[in-house]
Design a protein around this motif. Structure first.
Motif, short mmCIF file in Angstrom:
data_model
loop_
_atom_site.label_atom_id
_atom_site.label_comp_id
_atom_site.label_asym_id
_atom_site.label_seq_id
_atom_site.Cartn_x
_atom_site.Cartn_y
_atom_site.Cartn_z
N LEU A 1 53.66 -33.02 -21.83
CA LEU A 1 53.62 -32.79 -23.28
C LEU A 1 53.38 -34.09 -24.03
O LEU A 1 52.65 -34.10 -25.03
CB LEU A 1 54.92 -32.15 -23.75
N ALA A 2 53.98 -35.16 -23.58
CA ALA A 2 53.78 -36.46 -24.24
C ALA A 2 52.32 -36.87 -24.18
O ALA A 2 51.74 -37.34 -25.17
CB ALA A 2 54.67 -37.53 -23.61
N LEU A 3 51.69 -36.69 -23.03
CA LEU A 3 50.27 -37.03 -22.88
C LEU A 3 49.39 -36.13 -23.74
O LEU A 3 48.49 -36.61 -24.42
CB LEU A 3 49.85 -36.91 -21.41
N ALA A 4 49.67 -34.84 -23.72
CA ALA A 4 48.84 -33.90 -24.48
C ALA A 4 49.04 -34.08 -25.98
O ALA A 4 48.07 -34.07 -26.74
CB ALA A 4 49.18 -32.47 -24.08
N ALA A 5 50.26 -34.27 -26.42
CA ALA A 5 50.56 -34.37 -27.85
C ALA A 5 49.86 -35.56 -28.49
O ALA A 5 49.42 -35.48 -29.64
CB ALA A 5 52.06 -34.45 -28.07
N SER A 6 49.72 -36.65 -27.75
CA SER A 6 49.09 -37.84 -28.32
C SER A 6 47.62 -37.61 -28.63
O SER A 6 47.07 -38.25 -29.51
CB SER A 6 49.23 -39.02 -27.36
N LEU A 7 46.98 -36.68 -27.95
CA LEU A 7 45.57 -36.42 -28.20
C LEU A 7 45.30 -35.19 -29.05
O LEU A 7 44.34 -35.17 -29.80
CB LEU A 7 44.83 -36.29 -26.87
N ALA B 1 42.41 -30.95 -33.83
CA ALA B 1 42.32 -29.53 -34.18
C ALA B 1 42.64 -28.62 -32.99
O ALA B 1 42.04 -27.59 -32.81
CB ALA B 1 40.95 -29.20 -34.76
N PHE B 2 43.59 -29.05 -32.17
CA PHE B 2 44.07 -28.24 -31.06
C PHE B 2 45.52 -27.88 -31.30
O PHE B 2 46.29 -28.70 -31.79
CB PHE B 2 43.98 -29.02 -29.73
N GLU B 3 45.87 -26.66 -30.95
CA GLU B 3 47.27 -26.30 -30.99
C GLU B 3 47.83 -26.47 -29.59
O GLU B 3 47.15 -26.20 -28.60
CB GLU B 3 47.48 -24.88 -31.53
N LEU B 4 49.06 -26.93 -29.51
CA LEU B 4 49.74 -27.16 -28.24
C LEU B 4 50.85 -26.13 -28.12
O LEU B 4 51.72 -26.05 -28.99
CB LEU B 4 50.29 -28.59 -28.20
N ILE B 5 50.81 -25.34 -27.06
CA ILE B 5 51.74 -24.23 -26.87
C ILE B 5 52.47 -24.41 -25.54
O ILE B 5 51.85 -24.68 -24.52
CB ILE B 5 50.99 -22.87 -26.80
#
Length: 180
Positions: free
Chosen positions: A23-29, A34-38
């Protein structure tokens, strides 16, 4: 709700102890892309909601189910035209994931298979190939809907089945390079 061009789904059960790191890696990008993180969660672990919140991800709590059913339940609750899931082990190359998602969104390719890992040195030296195993897939939502989504009766084979149905329906598939 803000416009989202893509949805990145992380399955809490499959990610296990790697969830905070992924999540830390994905959230930074994804924050400015314009991406939602689920986070799809059937673990009943109260820490998962807090971890998701800390990284700006939306937490979808589901009853304990198979992977195919979790994804089939979660995806209609998302807004992205491009879907990426479950991307286990692929999040070391998040910039590459965003680039792949943009290619799918632009219609250059219908889906990209995200490989699980690079074969080990011994396997490469012997010239043996492991059967391709998908750690995830990045695909256009319209293809996901066209083939009827994930089979809710499948668990570990849910992605393999989805890929096989995409192949049979003539989707333009591409295989991404393994993360290094």
């Amino acid at each position: 709700m803000a416009f989202t061009s893509g949805t990145l789904l992380i399955d809490a059960r499959s990610a296990g102890a790697r969830l905070p790191r992924e999540l830390a890696l994905a959230a930074s990008l994804v924050a400015d892309q314009a991406f939602e993180l689920i986070v799809v969660d059937d673990t009943r672990d109260p820490r998962v909601a807090a971890i998701a919140r800390r990284h700006g991800a939306r937490h979808l709590r589901l009853p304990g189910t198979l992977l195919g059913e979790r994804l089939a339940t979660a995806i209609p609750k998302t807004t992205g035209a491009v879907l990426m899931f479950p991307v286990l082990g692929c999040l070391t190359a998040t910039r590459t994931l965003i680039q792949l998602a943009r290619r799918v969104g632009a219609g250059e390719v219908d889906a990209v298979v995200l490989p699980s890992s690079t074969p080990g040195l011994f396997t490469r030296l012997l010239g043996r190939r492991k059967p391709d195993t998908a750690a995830g897939i990045c695909l256009a939502r319209h293809w996901y809907e066209r083939i009827g989504g994930c089979d809710p009766g499948l668990d570990h084979d849910a992605l393999a089945d989805l890929l096989e149905r995409l192949r049979h329906c003539g989707a333009h598939l591409e295989h991404a390079s393994p993360p290094r």
